[in-house]
Design a protein around this motif. Sequence first.
Motif, PDB file in Angstrom:
ATOM      1  N   LEU A  17      71.690-121.149   2.320  1.00 47.66           N
ATOM      2  CA  LEU A  17      72.939-120.917   1.756  1.00 47.66           C
ATOM      3  C   LEU A  17      73.046-119.331   1.510  1.00 47.66           C
ATOM      4  CD1 LEU A  17      72.977-123.622  -0.824  1.00 47.66           C
ATOM      5  CD2 LEU A  17      74.452-123.368   1.269  1.00 47.66           C
ATOM      6  N   ARG A  18      71.797-118.720   1.002  1.00 50.07           N
ATOM      7  CA  ARG A  18      71.816-117.349   0.666  1.00 50.07           C
ATOM      8  C   ARG A  18      72.207-116.458   1.928  1.00 50.07           C
ATOM      9  NH1 ARG A  18      66.743-118.068  -1.870  1.00 50.07           N
ATOM     10  NH2 ARG A  18      67.466-118.315  -4.075  1.00 50.07           N
ATOM     11  N   GLU A  19      71.617-116.785   3.221  1.00 47.29           N
ATOM     12  CA  GLU A  19      71.444-116.155   4.324  1.00 47.29           C
ATOM     13  C   GLU A  19      72.853-116.042   4.803  1.00 47.29           C
ATOM     14  OE1 GLU A  19      69.893-116.294   8.953  1.00 47.29           O
ATOM     15  OE2 GLU A  19      69.036-117.522   7.356  1.00 47.29           O
ATOM     16  N   ALA A  20      73.699-117.277   5.026  1.00 50.23           N
ATOM     17  CA  ALA A  20      74.919-117.476   5.637  1.00 50.23           C
ATOM     18  C   ALA A  20      76.016-116.695   4.462  1.00 50.23           C
ATOM     19  CB  ALA A  20      75.307-118.905   5.758  1.00 50.23           C
ATOM     20  N   PHE A  21      75.941-116.863   3.321  1.00 51.92           N
ATOM     21  CA  PHE A  21      76.744-116.080   2.277  1.00 51.92           C
ATOM     22  C   PHE A  21      76.588-114.725   2.516  1.00 51.92           C
ATOM     23  CE2 PHE A  21      77.073-114.565  -2.136  1.00 51.92           C
ATOM     24  CZ  PHE A  21      78.400-114.956  -2.558  1.00 51.92           C
ATOM     25  N   LEU A  22      75.386-114.000   2.491  1.00 50.38           N
ATOM     26  CA  LEU A  22      75.427-112.636   2.534  1.00 50.38           C
ATOM     27  C   LEU A  22      75.779-112.188   3.946  1.00 50.38           C
ATOM     28  CD1 LEU A  22      71.878-112.075   0.732  1.00 50.38           C
ATOM     29  CD2 LEU A  22      74.143-111.779  -0.014  1.00 50.38           C
ATOM     30  N   ALA A  23      75.580-112.968   4.885  1.00 52.13           N
ATOM     31  CA  ALA A  23      76.140-112.463   6.344  1.00 52.13           C
ATOM     32  C   ALA A  23      77.339-112.394   6.454  1.00 52.13           C
ATOM     33  CB  ALA A  23      75.394-113.381   7.353  1.00 52.13           C
ATOM     34  N   ALA A  24      78.374-113.271   5.614  1.00 50.98           N
ATOM     35  CA  ALA A  24      79.749-113.303   5.562  1.00 50.98           C
ATOM     36  C   ALA A  24      80.328-112.144   4.635  1.00 50.98           C
ATOM     37  CB  ALA A  24      80.099-114.599   5.105  1.00 50.98           C
ATOM     38  N   GLY A  25      79.426-111.180   3.954  1.00 52.45           N
ATOM     39  CA  GLY A  25      80.040-110.575   3.057  1.00 52.45           C
ATOM     40  C   GLY A  25      80.228-111.207   1.663  1.00 52.45           C
ATOM     41  N   GLY A  26      79.536-112.338   1.344  1.00 52.17           N
ATOM     42  CA  GLY A  26      79.863-113.036   0.245  1.00 52.17           C
ATOM     43  C   GLY A  26      79.506-112.314  -1.192  1.00 52.17           C
ATOM     44  N   THR A  27      79.082-111.140  -1.267  1.00 49.05           N
ATOM     45  CA  THR A  27      78.836-110.517  -2.392  1.00 49.05           C
ATOM     46  C   THR A  27      80.228-109.895  -3.020  1.00 49.05           C
ATOM     47  OG1 THR A  27      78.594-108.254  -1.399  1.00 49.05           O
ATOM     48  CG2 THR A  27      76.503-109.691  -2.099  1.00 49.05           C
ATOM     49  N   ARG A  28      81.080-110.070  -2.208  1.00 47.52           N
ATOM     50  CA  ARG A  28      82.418-109.597  -2.806  1.00 47.52           C
ATOM     51  C   ARG A  28      83.433-110.950  -3.367  1.00 47.52           C
ATOM     52  NH1 ARG A  28      85.607-107.205   2.215  1.00 47.52           N
ATOM     53  NH2 ARG A  28      84.561-109.044   3.291  1.00 47.52           N
ATOM     54  N   ALA A  29      82.844-112.059  -3.015  1.00 45.89           N
ATOM     55  CA  ALA A  29      83.459-113.382  -3.524  1.00 45.89           C
ATOM     56  C   ALA A  29      83.465-113.297  -5.098  1.00 45.89           C
ATOM     57  CB  ALA A  29      82.930-114.525  -2.810  1.00 45.89           C
ATOM     58  N   SER A  30      84.657-114.162  -5.739  1.00 44.59           N
ATOM     59  CA  SER A  30      84.953-114.665  -7.029  1.00 44.59           C
ATOM     60  C   SER A  30      84.615-115.845  -7.119  1.00 44.59           C
ATOM     61  CB  SER A  30      85.748-113.937  -7.497  1.00 44.59           C
ATOM     62  OG  SER A  30      87.031-114.354  -6.760  1.00 44.59           O
ATOM     63  N   ALA A  31      84.354-116.807  -6.061  1.00 46.89           N
ATOM     64  CA  ALA A  31      84.366-117.962  -6.234  1.00 46.89           C
ATOM     65  C   ALA A  31      83.661-118.707  -4.776  1.00 46.89           C
ATOM     66  CB  ALA A  31      85.639-118.653  -6.624  1.00 46.89           C
ATOM     67  N   ILE A  32      83.035-119.980  -4.896  1.00 53.83           N
ATOM     68  CA  ILE A  32      82.425-120.632  -3.811  1.00 53.83           C
ATOM     69  C   ILE A  32      83.450-121.896  -3.434  1.00 53.83           C
ATOM     70  CG2 ILE A  32      80.728-121.952  -2.878  1.00 53.83           C
ATOM     71  CD1 ILE A  32      78.842-119.952  -4.422  1.00 53.83           C
ATOM     72  N   ALA A  33      83.828-121.925  -2.370  1.00 54.31           N
ATOM     73  CA  ALA A  33      84.744-123.260  -2.209  1.00 54.31           C
ATOM     74  C   ALA A  33      84.080-124.154  -0.964  1.00 54.31           C
ATOM     75  CB  ALA A  33      85.960-122.989  -1.636  1.00 54.31           C
ATOM     76  N   THR A  34      84.229-125.415  -1.196  1.00 56.13           N
ATOM     77  CA  THR A  34      83.473-126.246  -0.163  1.00 56.13           C
ATOM     78  C   THR A  34      84.346-127.571  -0.375  1.00 56.13           C
ATOM     79  OG1 THR A  34      81.439-127.101   0.958  1.00 56.13           O
ATOM     80  CG2 THR A  34      81.618-127.400  -1.537  1.00 56.13           C
ATOM     81  N   ALA A  35      84.038-128.405   0.667  1.00 54.00           N
ATOM     82  CA  ALA A  35      84.722-129.752   0.407  1.00 54.00           C
ATOM     83  C   ALA A  35      84.058-130.571  -0.733  1.00 54.00           C
ATOM     84  CB  ALA A  35      84.077-130.781   1.776  1.00 54.00           C
ATOM     85  N   GLU A  36      84.929-131.386  -1.102  1.00 51.64           N
ATOM     86  CA  GLU A  36      84.860-132.060  -2.431  1.00 51.64           C
ATOM     87  C   GLU A  36      83.744-132.898  -2.309  1.00 51.64           C
ATOM     88  OE1 GLU A  36      88.235-134.352  -3.792  1.00 51.64           O
ATOM     89  OE2 GLU A  36      88.452-135.494  -1.796  1.00 51.64           O
ATOM     90  N   ASP A  37      83.162-133.656  -1.257  1.00 57.50           N
ATOM     91  CA  ASP A  37      82.228-134.482  -0.948  1.00 57.50           C
ATOM     92  C   ASP A  37      80.872-133.414  -0.935  1.00 57.50           C
ATOM     93  OD1 ASP A  37      82.665-133.505   1.335  1.00 57.50           O
ATOM     94  OD2 ASP A  37      81.822-135.266   2.537  1.00 57.50           O
ATOM     95  N   LYS A  38      80.839-132.137  -1.066  1.00 56.91           N
ATOM     96  CA  LYS A  38      79.638-131.375  -1.065  1.00 56.91           C
ATOM     97  C   LYS A  38      79.653-130.443  -2.481  1.00 56.91           C
ATOM     98  CE  LYS A  38      79.298-130.918   3.822  1.00 56.91           C
ATOM     99  NZ  LYS A  38      78.056-131.091   4.165  1.00 56.91           N
ATOM    100  N   ALA A  39      80.705-130.698  -3.127  1.00 60.65           N
ATOM    101  CA  ALA A  39      80.538-129.564  -4.261  1.00 60.65           C
ATOM    102  C   ALA A  39      79.474-130.090  -5.420  1.00 60.65           C
ATOM    103  CB  ALA A  39      82.235-129.688  -4.892  1.00 60.65           C
ATOM    104  N   GLN A  40      79.215-131.222  -5.482  1.00 62.08           N
ATOM    105  CA  GLN A  40      78.230-131.465  -6.460  1.00 62.08           C
ATOM    106  C   GLN A  40      76.725-131.596  -6.033  1.00 62.08           C
ATOM    107  OE1 GLN A  40      79.033-131.763  -9.754  1.00 62.08           O
ATOM    108  NE2 GLN A  40      80.817-131.042  -9.086  1.00 62.08           N
ATOM    109  N   ALA A  41      76.469-131.115  -4.737  1.00 59.41           N
ATOM    110  CA  ALA A  41      75.474-131.010  -4.328  1.00 59.41           C
ATOM    111  C   ALA A  41      74.394-130.033  -4.894  1.00 59.41           C
ATOM    112  CB  ALA A  41      75.043-130.781  -2.774  1.00 59.41           C
ATOM    113  N   PRO A  42      73.171-130.612  -5.494  1.00 58.86           N
ATOM    114  CA  PRO A  42      72.201-129.830  -6.303  1.00 58.86           C
ATOM    115  C   PRO A  42      71.886-128.548  -6.000  1.00 58.86           C
ATOM    116  CG  PRO A  42      71.530-132.125  -6.352  1.00 58.86           C
ATOM    117  CD  PRO A  42      72.617-131.903  -5.493  1.00 58.86           C
ATOM    118  N   VAL A  43      71.693-128.266  -4.282  1.00 54.01           N
ATOM    119  CA  VAL A  43      71.483-127.104  -3.850  1.00 54.01           C
ATOM    120  C   VAL A  43      72.450-126.111  -3.943  1.00 54.01           C
ATOM    121  CG1 VAL A  43      71.829-127.599  -1.599  1.00 54.01           C
ATOM    122  CG2 VAL A  43      70.214-125.971  -1.822  1.00 54.01           C
ATOM    123  N   LEU A  44      73.775-126.518  -3.827  1.00 53.68           N
ATOM    124  CA  LEU A  44      74.903-125.552  -4.004  1.00 53.68           C
ATOM    125  C   LEU A  44      75.135-125.246  -5.275  1.00 53.68           C
ATOM    126  CD1 LEU A  44      77.272-124.242  -2.552  1.00 53.68           C
ATOM    127  CD2 LEU A  44      78.768-126.369  -2.903  1.00 53.68           C
TER     128      LEU A  44
END
Length: 121
Positions: A17-44
């Motif tokens: 998760l860190r790798e993909a996030f950082l590769a996308a430039g995620g440090t500029r993000a103010s929120a994370i979005a995903t499908a509602e069926d994944k939002a409660q995943a413990p790793v996320l």
Amino acid sequence: MIVAGMGFRASVDLASLREAFLAAGGTRASAIATAEDKAQAPVLQAFAAERQLPILAITTAELAAQTTPTQSPRINARYGTGSLAEAAALAAAGPKARLLTPRTQSQDGKATAALAERSLA
């Protein structure tokens, strides 16, 4: 507002998760979005807590309404859109959002991320 859309497989770990996030430039993000069926995943949840970012759960209908440059047949069959990361970022960023970073992927292929921003025009 800049949003990091994220997609991931059930077997994903924090490092991917860190790798993909950082590769996308995620440090500029103010929120994370995903499908509602994944939002409660413990790793996320752990990743969002680590980054101190809220998670925005996007419905399948909202995802399906997004047109994405990346096209994955597997994701299209499940969510009605070509890229979960791109569609989640666009949907969460709101009307007239634009992609800042198209889908990036962790080296192990278990996590994807994309950035979108609401257009002011």
